[in-house]
Design a protein around this motif. Structure first.
Motif, PDB file in Angstrom:
ATOM      1  N   ASP A 102      15.891  36.445 -16.631  1.00 40.98           N
ATOM      2  CA  ASP A 102      14.722  37.036 -15.987  1.00 40.98           C
ATOM      3  C   ASP A 102      14.462  38.432 -16.551  1.00 40.98           C
ATOM      4  OD1 ASP A 102      16.608  38.724 -14.855  1.00 40.98           O
ATOM      5  OD2 ASP A 102      16.604  37.738 -12.896  1.00 40.98           O
ATOM      6  N   ASP A 103      13.526  39.143 -15.949  1.00 40.65           N
ATOM      7  CA  ASP A 103      13.147  40.459 -16.459  1.00 40.65           C
ATOM      8  C   ASP A 103      14.284  41.469 -16.368  1.00 40.65           C
ATOM      9  OD1 ASP A 103      10.659  39.447 -16.946  1.00 40.65           O
ATOM     10  OD2 ASP A 103       9.784  40.167 -15.066  1.00 40.65           O
ATOM     11  N   ASP A 104      15.225  41.201 -15.464  1.00 41.00           N
ATOM     12  CA  ASP A 104      16.357  42.113 -15.324  1.00 41.00           C
ATOM     13  C   ASP A 104      17.546  41.687 -16.175  1.00 41.00           C
ATOM     14  OD1 ASP A 104      15.004  43.671 -13.428  1.00 41.00           O
ATOM     15  OD2 ASP A 104      15.586  42.300 -11.811  1.00 41.00           O
ATOM     16  N   GLY A 105      17.370  40.646 -16.977  1.00 41.44           N
ATOM     17  CA  GLY A 105      18.426  40.208 -17.874  1.00 41.44           C
ATOM     18  C   GLY A 105      19.449  39.279 -17.233  1.00 41.44           C
ATOM     19  N   ARG A 106      19.199  38.850 -15.971  1.00 38.12           N
ATOM     20  CA  ARG A 106      20.142  37.940 -15.317  1.00 38.12           C
ATOM     21  C   ARG A 106      19.871  36.501 -15.731  1.00 38.12           C
ATOM     22  NH1 ARG A 106      19.170  39.524  -9.163  1.00 38.12           N
ATOM     23  NH2 ARG A 106      17.054  39.196  -9.995  1.00 38.12           N
ATOM     24  N   ALA A 107      20.938  35.768 -15.986  1.00 38.30           N
ATOM     25  CA  ALA A 107      20.814  34.370 -16.420  1.00 38.30           C
ATOM     26  C   ALA A 107      20.678  33.459 -15.206  1.00 38.30           C
ATOM     27  CB  ALA A 107      22.028  33.973 -17.249  1.00 38.30           C
ATOM     28  N   HIS A 108      19.647  32.622 -15.227  1.00 45.58           N
ATOM     29  CA  HIS A 108      19.419  31.620 -14.189  1.00 45.58           C
ATOM     30  C   HIS A 108      19.604  30.232 -14.809  1.00 45.58           C
ATOM     31  CE1 HIS A 108      17.497  34.236 -11.010  1.00 45.58           C
ATOM     32  NE2 HIS A 108      17.483  35.043 -12.076  1.00 45.58           N
ATOM     33  N   TRP A 109      20.532  29.484 -14.263  1.00 45.85           N
ATOM     34  CA  TRP A 109      20.834  28.169 -14.807  1.00 45.85           C
ATOM     35  C   TRP A 109      19.932  27.110 -14.185  1.00 45.85           C
ATOM     36  CZ3 TRP A 109      24.237  26.630 -18.629  1.00 45.85           C
ATOM     37  CH2 TRP A 109      24.997  27.666 -19.187  1.00 45.85           C
ATOM     38  N   ARG A 110      19.478  26.184 -15.042  1.00 45.87           N
ATOM     39  CA  ARG A 110      18.558  25.129 -14.614  1.00 45.87           C
ATOM     40  C   ARG A 110      19.027  23.770 -15.139  1.00 45.87           C
ATOM     41  NH1 ARG A 110      13.427  27.515 -13.394  1.00 45.87           N
ATOM     42  NH2 ARG A 110      13.290  29.714 -14.038  1.00 45.87           N
ATOM     43  N   LEU A 111      18.467  22.737 -14.520  1.00 50.35           N
ATOM     44  CA  LEU A 111      18.661  21.373 -14.997  1.00 50.35           C
ATOM     45  C   LEU A 111      17.329  20.904 -15.546  1.00 50.35           C
ATOM     46  CD1 LEU A 111      20.456  18.775 -15.122  1.00 50.35           C
ATOM     47  CD2 LEU A 111      19.530  18.188 -12.875  1.00 50.35           C
ATOM     48  N   ASP A 112      17.320  20.432 -16.787  1.00 48.25           N
ATOM     49  CA  ASP A 112      16.092  20.006 -17.444  1.00 48.25           C
ATOM     50  C   ASP A 112      15.474  18.831 -16.694  1.00 48.25           C
ATOM     51  OD1 ASP A 112      14.015  19.324 -19.061  1.00 48.25           O
ATOM     52  OD2 ASP A 112      15.209  18.999 -20.866  1.00 48.25           O
ATOM     53  N   GLY A 113      14.333  19.074 -16.038  1.00 49.88           N
ATOM     54  CA  GLY A 113      13.679  18.028 -15.250  1.00 49.88           C
ATOM     55  C   GLY A 113      13.036  16.952 -16.088  1.00 49.88           C
ATOM     56  N   GLN A 114      12.933  17.173 -17.406  1.00 52.60           N
ATOM     57  CA  GLN A 114      12.302  16.181 -18.275  1.00 52.60           C
ATOM     58  C   GLN A 114      13.293  15.170 -18.841  1.00 52.60           C
ATOM     59  OE1 GLN A 114       8.947  16.149 -18.512  1.00 52.60           O
ATOM     60  NE2 GLN A 114       9.113  17.813 -17.010  1.00 52.60           N
ATOM     61  N   GLY A 128      10.594   7.528 -10.396  1.00 51.88           N
ATOM     62  CA  GLY A 128      10.323   8.146  -9.113  1.00 51.88           C
ATOM     63  C   GLY A 128      11.552   8.796  -8.507  1.00 51.88           C
ATOM     64  N   PHE A 129      12.699   8.712  -9.185  1.00 49.65           N
ATOM     65  CA  PHE A 129      13.939   9.302  -8.693  1.00 49.65           C
ATOM     66  C   PHE A 129      14.262  10.571  -9.470  1.00 49.65           C
ATOM     67  CE2 PHE A 129      14.728   4.747  -7.727  1.00 49.65           C
ATOM     68  CZ  PHE A 129      14.880   4.868  -6.355  1.00 49.65           C
ATOM     69  N   THR A 130      14.917  11.516  -8.793  1.00 49.01           N
ATOM     70  CA  THR A 130      15.472  12.659  -9.498  1.00 49.01           C
ATOM     71  C   THR A 130      16.786  12.221 -10.148  1.00 49.01           C
ATOM     72  OG1 THR A 130      16.797  13.437  -7.628  1.00 49.01           O
ATOM     73  CG2 THR A 130      14.511  14.174  -7.722  1.00 49.01           C
ATOM     74  N   LEU A 131      17.301  13.084 -11.015  1.00 50.06           N
ATOM     75  CA  LEU A 131      18.558  12.760 -11.685  1.00 50.06           C
ATOM     76  C   LEU A 131      19.690  12.645 -10.661  1.00 50.06           C
ATOM     77  CD1 LEU A 131      20.216  12.289 -14.201  1.00 50.06           C
ATOM     78  CD2 LEU A 131      20.411  14.766 -14.499  1.00 50.06           C
ATOM     79  N   ALA A 132      19.732  13.568  -9.695  1.00 51.05           N
ATOM     80  CA  ALA A 132      20.783  13.508  -8.683  1.00 51.05           C
ATOM     81  C   ALA A 132      20.682  12.235  -7.851  1.00 51.05           C
ATOM     82  CB  ALA A 132      20.711  14.737  -7.777  1.00 51.05           C
ATOM     83  N   GLU A 133      19.442  11.794  -7.559  1.00 52.26           N
ATOM     84  CA  GLU A 133      19.264  10.559  -6.791  1.00 52.26           C
ATOM     85  C   GLU A 133      19.742   9.345  -7.582  1.00 52.26           C
ATOM     86  OE1 GLU A 133      15.407  11.972  -4.114  1.00 52.26           O
ATOM     87  OE2 GLU A 133      15.124  10.896  -5.996  1.00 52.26           O
ATOM     88  N   LEU A 134      19.440   9.329  -8.891  1.00 49.62           N
ATOM     89  CA  LEU A 134      19.920   8.230  -9.728  1.00 49.62           C
ATOM     90  C   LEU A 134      21.444   8.210  -9.780  1.00 49.62           C
ATOM     91  CD1 LEU A 134      17.474   8.197 -12.778  1.00 49.62           C
ATOM     92  CD2 LEU A 134      17.807   6.383 -11.104  1.00 49.62           C
ATOM     93  N   CYS A 135      22.034   9.388  -9.878  1.00 46.54           N
ATOM     94  CA  CYS A 135      23.500   9.467  -9.903  1.00 46.54           C
ATOM     95  C   CYS A 135      24.082   8.969  -8.580  1.00 46.54           C
ATOM     96  CB  CYS A 135      23.948  10.906 -10.158  1.00 46.54           C
ATOM     97  SG  CYS A 135      23.582  11.514 -11.830  1.00 46.54           S
ATOM     98  N   ALA A 136      23.443   9.341  -7.472  1.00 52.39           N
ATOM     99  CA  ALA A 136      23.930   8.905  -6.161  1.00 52.39           C
ATOM    100  C   ALA A 136      23.822   7.387  -6.029  1.00 52.39           C
ATOM    101  CB  ALA A 136      23.147   9.599  -5.053  1.00 52.39           C
ATOM    102  N   LEU A 137      22.728   6.807  -6.530  1.00 52.39           N
ATOM    103  CA  LEU A 137      22.586   5.349  -6.501  1.00 52.39           C
ATOM    104  C   LEU A 137      23.671   4.686  -7.329  1.00 52.39           C
ATOM    105  CD1 LEU A 137      18.730   4.845  -6.797  1.00 52.39           C
ATOM    106  CD2 LEU A 137      20.186   4.120  -4.909  1.00 52.39           C
ATOM    107  N   TYR A 138      23.939   5.265  -8.485  1.00 51.44           N
ATOM    108  CA  TYR A 138      24.990   4.714  -9.350  1.00 51.44           C
ATOM    109  C   TYR A 138      26.334   4.722  -8.620  1.00 51.44           C
ATOM    110  CZ  TYR A 138      28.161   4.277 -13.366  1.00 51.44           C
ATOM    111  OH  TYR A 138      29.140   3.867 -14.232  1.00 51.44           O
ATOM    112  N   LEU A 139      26.599   5.816  -7.905  1.00 47.60           N
ATOM    113  CA  LEU A 139      27.862   5.937  -7.186  1.00 47.60           C
ATOM    114  C   LEU A 139      27.948   4.972  -6.010  1.00 47.60           C
ATOM    115  CD1 LEU A 139      28.250   9.795  -7.137  1.00 47.60           C
ATOM    116  CD2 LEU A 139      29.748   8.179  -8.295  1.00 47.60           C
ATOM    117  N   SER A 140      26.798   4.542  -5.492  1.00 53.51           N
ATOM    118  CA  SER A 140      26.805   3.690  -4.300  1.00 53.51           C
ATOM    119  C   SER A 140      27.237   2.265  -4.597  1.00 53.51           C
ATOM    120  CB  SER A 140      25.410   3.666  -3.658  1.00 53.51           C
ATOM    121  OG  SER A 140      24.490   2.937  -4.465  1.00 53.51           O
ATOM    122  N   ARG A 141      27.523   1.958  -5.863  1.00 56.88           N
ATOM    123  CA  ARG A 141      27.967   0.602  -6.182  1.00 56.88           C
ATOM    124  C   ARG A 141      29.149   0.185  -5.334  1.00 56.88           C
ATOM    125  NH1 ARG A 141      29.672   0.965 -12.085  1.00 56.88           N
ATOM    126  NH2 ARG A 141      30.481   2.889 -11.198  1.00 56.88           N
TER     127      ARG A 141
END
Length: 329
Positions: free
Chosen positions: A61-73, A81-94
């Motif tokens: 950011d403008d103050d030089g602090r690093a903000h970590w993100r997850l690439d939504g693309q 229609g699912f987010t990555l976390a939702e897909l991971c949760a579905l995978y785990l629900s096996r």
């Protein structure tokens, strides 16, 4: 002291979820504070997630602090229609869906999870496959026999959806006989590891419940029927099992040895609890007086005593006497 591996995996899952939930990214300091670990630990977690294939990146950011993100693309083009976390949760629900093993739905669910696996990279799956060691599920009881054929279940679904009169060959466990029925299929319901058909039987002028795995054949008429009996959405709602009968007002006293276990669960939506003077608890239920209820009460013997209704108390007394007779030498 080394951190248990399971704790590390769950923390990294929380980091992943926090990154996806944040619109503007999350700082390492913020993650460290929220998860009550050092910033060094968070840096290791971020590196581990990147190594597992999760598309993490940081922006300053403008103050030089690093903000970590997850690439939504990362899932662009999949249009799930699912987010990555939702897909991971579905995978785990096996492992949570082992309860349907042996049912007509198992093949379709297996195919669905195969497609889901293709949406995640091999390294993501390798990371996620560590979580079942933390979160496990025990399958409930299910039919021992071969699962009903997809064609048979498809016919029952067709008859139910379009009000088609059906003819069914069914083996009764209580009588030990196979009989042919003309039925008006009302509803298919999955409960306690089995698939059940609720159908109006003109011969009996009543709605009966049939275990689908005991149906050997089904044929459909072109003729249709008009439903005459309303089936509630929760078809077995009055029972601890798969009974559709009317409820009775049941009161059961549990002694203080098992009272904490009784208080800890919702055994039925109708339940209420009141403390007893001896440290025990009295559980009140509005449920069917059926085999499922009696078996459940007997499972708590000798710590349970039926207070009402009197007919149920008599049934339990008879069951206990018969059980005692089995062990007399």
């Amino acid at each position: 002291m080394a951190v248990p591996r399971n704790q590390e995996v769950i923390r990294q899952w929380k980091v992943l979820h926090a990154l996806e939930a944040s619109r503007h990214g999350v700082t390492i300091d913020s993650l460290s504070k929220d998860l009550d670990v050092t910033t060094r630990t968070i840096r290791r977690d971020l590196a581990a997630l990147q190594e597992a294939g999760f598309p993490l990146y940081d922006e300053r950011d403008d103050d030089g602090r690093a903000h970590w993100r997850l690439d939504g693309q990362v899932l662009g083009g999949l249009e799930t229609g699912f987010t990555l976390a939702e897909l991971c949760a579905l995978y785990l629900s096996r492992n949570m869906l082992e309860a349907v093993a042996g049912t007509p739905f198992q093949r379709d669910l297996t195919l669905a999870f195969t497609r889901l696996e293709k949406m995640l990279s091999p390294r993501m799956r390798q990371f996620l496959d560590r979580l079942p060691h933390v979160l496990a599920a025990k399958a409930g009881p299910r039919s021992r026999g071969a699962s009903s054929s997809p064609d048979l279940v498809a016919k029952l679904l067709e008859a139910t959806l379009h009000y088609r009169i059906a003819h069914m060959k069914y083996h009764s466990a209580s009588s030990g006989r196979t009989k042919e029925y003309t039925i008006h299929p009302y509803r298919l319901a999955f409960a306690l590891g089995g698939l059940y058909l609720l159908a109006y039987v003109p011969e009996y002028k009543d709605v009966r419940t049939f275990a689908v795995d005991r149906v050997s054949s089904v044929s459909l008429d072109k003729a249709t029927f008009t439903p005459t009996t309303k089936i509630p959405d929760d078809v077995f709602g009055n029972s601890l099992g798969v009974n559709t009968g009317p409820p009775s007002h049941v009161e059961i006293a549990f002694d203080k040895r098992v009272a904490p276990y009784i208080r800890a669960r919702v055994w039925h939506p109708s339940q209420s609890l009141r403390d007893a003077a001896d440290g025990g608890v009295v559980l009140t239920l509005d449920v069917c007086n059926d085999l499922a209820l009696r078996s459940w009460i007997l499972g708590w013997s000798p710590s349970a005593r039926v207070l009402a209704p009197a007919a149920l108390a008599a049934d339990i007394r008879t069951d206990l006497m018969n059980a005692t007779a089995q062990y007399q030498v």
